[in-house]
Design a protein around this motif. Structure first.
Motif, PDB file in Angstrom:
ATOM      1  N   PRO A  21       8.844  28.402  10.266  1.00  0.00           N
ATOM      2  CA  PRO A  21       8.505  29.358   9.210  1.00  0.00           C
ATOM      3  C   PRO A  21       9.606  29.586   8.196  1.00  0.00           C
ATOM      4  N   SER A  22      10.833  29.123   8.493  1.00  0.00           N
ATOM      5  CA  SER A  22      11.968  29.372   7.609  1.00  0.00           C
ATOM      6  C   SER A  22      12.177  28.211   6.643  1.00  0.00           C
ATOM      7  N   GLU A  23      12.020  28.474   5.358  1.00  0.00           N
ATOM      8  CA  GLU A  23      12.246  27.430   4.368  1.00  0.00           C
ATOM      9  C   GLU A  23      13.708  27.007   4.331  1.00  0.00           C
ATOM     10  N   SER A  24      14.629  27.931   4.602  1.00  0.00           N
ATOM     11  CA  SER A  24      16.045  27.590   4.632  1.00  0.00           C
ATOM     12  C   SER A  24      16.340  26.584   5.746  1.00  0.00           C
ATOM     13  N   TYR A  25      15.794  26.816   6.936  1.00  0.00           N
ATOM     14  CA  TYR A  25      15.984  25.867   8.028  1.00  0.00           C
ATOM     15  C   TYR A  25      15.373  24.510   7.676  1.00  0.00           C
ATOM     16  N   LEU A  26      14.194  24.526   7.074  1.00  0.00           N
ATOM     17  CA  LEU A  26      13.542  23.269   6.718  1.00  0.00           C
ATOM     18  C   LEU A  26      14.351  22.490   5.687  1.00  0.00           C
ATOM     19  N   ALA A  35      10.443  11.084  10.042  1.00  0.00           N
ATOM     20  CA  ALA A  35      10.413  12.539  10.211  1.00  0.00           C
ATOM     21  C   ALA A  35       9.863  13.219   8.967  1.00  0.00           C
ATOM     22  N   GLY A  36       9.062  14.245   9.173  1.00  0.00           N
ATOM     23  CA  GLY A  36       8.573  15.092   8.092  1.00  0.00           C
ATOM     24  C   GLY A  36       8.624  16.536   8.538  1.00  0.00           C
ATOM     25  N   PHE A  37       8.670  17.447   7.587  1.00  0.00           N
ATOM     26  CA  PHE A  37       8.817  18.858   7.916  1.00  0.00           C
ATOM     27  C   PHE A  37       7.823  19.694   7.119  1.00  0.00           C
ATOM     28  N   VAL A  38       7.212  20.673   7.804  1.00  0.00           N
ATOM     29  CA  VAL A  38       6.236  21.551   7.170  1.00  0.00           C
ATOM     30  C   VAL A  38       6.555  23.000   7.526  1.00  0.00           C
ATOM     31  N   ARG A  39       6.265  23.873   6.579  1.00  0.00           N
ATOM     32  CA  ARG A  39       6.446  25.299   6.842  1.00  0.00           C
ATOM     33  C   ARG A  39       5.209  25.821   7.560  1.00  0.00           C
ATOM     34  N   ALA A  40       5.380  26.320   8.780  1.00  0.00           N
ATOM     35  CA  ALA A  40       4.232  26.742   9.568  1.00  0.00           C
ATOM     36  C   ALA A  40       4.670  27.676  10.684  1.00  0.00           C
ATOM     37  N   LEU A  74      -0.521  25.838  13.918  1.00  0.00           N
ATOM     38  CA  LEU A  74       0.028  24.564  13.474  1.00  0.00           C
ATOM     39  C   LEU A  74      -0.982  23.807  12.621  1.00  0.00           C
ATOM     40  N   PRO A  75      -0.557  23.249  11.499  1.00  0.00           N
ATOM     41  CA  PRO A  75      -1.474  22.500  10.621  1.00  0.00           C
ATOM     42  C   PRO A  75      -1.675  21.075  11.110  1.00  0.00           C
ATOM     43  N   ALA A  76      -2.268  20.959  12.294  1.00  0.00           N
ATOM     44  CA  ALA A  76      -2.493  19.644  12.897  1.00  0.00           C
ATOM     45  C   ALA A  76      -3.867  19.616  13.538  1.00  0.00           C
ATOM     46  N   PRO A  77      -4.567  18.476  13.471  1.00  0.00           N
ATOM     47  CA  PRO A  77      -5.864  18.359  14.143  1.00  0.00           C
ATOM     48  C   PRO A  77      -5.707  18.402  15.653  1.00  0.00           C
ATOM     49  N   ASP A  78      -6.789  18.731  16.344  1.00  0.00           N
ATOM     50  CA  ASP A  78      -6.789  18.691  17.804  1.00  0.00           C
ATOM     51  C   ASP A  78      -6.465  17.271  18.282  1.00  0.00           C
TER      52      ASP A  78
END
Length: 262
Positions: free
Chosen positions: A63-68, A80-85, A90-94
């Motif tokens: 959730p932290s944009e600074s960490y991302l 590797a990819g990074f998302v704010r969530a 989580l923005p991922a399909p089952d």
């Protein structure tokens, strides 16, 4: 409390990295799998997955944009990819991943059972969900144990703020029950112990001034005279070697399970 990557790394990040590699190696996830690193922070677990597990893809969520921003800048691997969530959404399909992992996060998620349920949801049947947390109990995480013991000597109000007193998921049985209760099968719990060596007292003390986490936040709340007193109590109590270095131990509890086929 958590959000500044530059301040987090010298405080807890460098010790988390020591645990993350061993944690990932123990999972035995097949090469080429998709991983989700839930609450990825500055990317310690993501880097360990890239180095030790030969993944096809790793998605770090925080959730932290600074960490991302810190993770994107320092990981530097096209897999590797990074998302704010949020860990609970989580923005991922089952069933999209072979593994979902989380390092040093569950104690700071308001609803940890929902976070583990999300980890289970995003892995396919037979996929792995695994976590690790610091052992905040007496003697488990000496970096913080020394701090809070000294704080209690100079401030009667410090005791209830101690992570060991107020964070429940810092022992094997609560972790085991959490993962089992979330529907994971074959849950096992283990431990990883690392040595934390500081060059001198300043190397130990300065990261507490960065405001990342309960202990640094507590330190920032004290008047200057009380901070100075706490600093001197710690300087006197820490086990310094002849060269001024300080070596402490840190224990993490790990827990893992798999998504049932049915």
């Amino acid at each position: 409390m958590w959000g500044d990557g530059e301040a987090y790394e010298p405080y807890i990040g460098r010790w988390s990295r020591c645990v993350a590699g061993e944690f990932v190696r123990r999972l035995s996830v097949p090469a080429g799998a998709v991983w989700w690193d839930v609450g990825c922070g500055t990317g310690a677990v993501t880097r360990a997955v890239l180095e030790a597990a030969d993944p096809g893809r790793v998605v770090g969520a925080d959730p932290s944009e600074s960490y991302l921003r810190y993770a994107r800048r320092t990981v530097g691997d096209p897999r590797a990819g990074f998302v704010r969530a949020d860990a609970r959404r989580l923005p991922a399909p089952d069933g999209a991943a072979g593994a979902a992992v989380s390092g040093l996060v569950l104690n700071f998620v308001p609803e940890p059972a929902r976070a583990v349920a999300e980890m289970l949801r995003v892995v396919h049947p037979g996929g792995v969900a695994a976590v690790y947390v610091w052992d905040y109990t007496q003697g488990g995480m000496e970096l913080l144990r020394h701090f809070w013991d000294a704080a209690a000597e100079v401030d009667a109000g410090a005791g209830p703020l101690d992570e060991g007193a107020r964070l429940p998921l810092c022992a094997p049985e609560p972790l085991r029950l959490l993962l089992r209760g979330s529907g994971l099968a074959g849950v096992t719990v283990g431990e990883i112990v690392v040595r934390t060596r500081f060059r001198d007292f300043a190397d130990y003390w300065e990261p507490f001034r960065g405001g990342q986490g309960p202990a640094p936040a507590y330190l920032a709340s004290l008047p200057q005279a009380r901070r100075d007193l706490l600093q001197e109590r710690l300087r006197a109590s820490l086990p310094a070697a002849a060269d001024g270095s300080i070596t402490l131990s840190a224990r993490a509890w790990t827990a893992q399970g798999t998504r049932p086929s049915r």
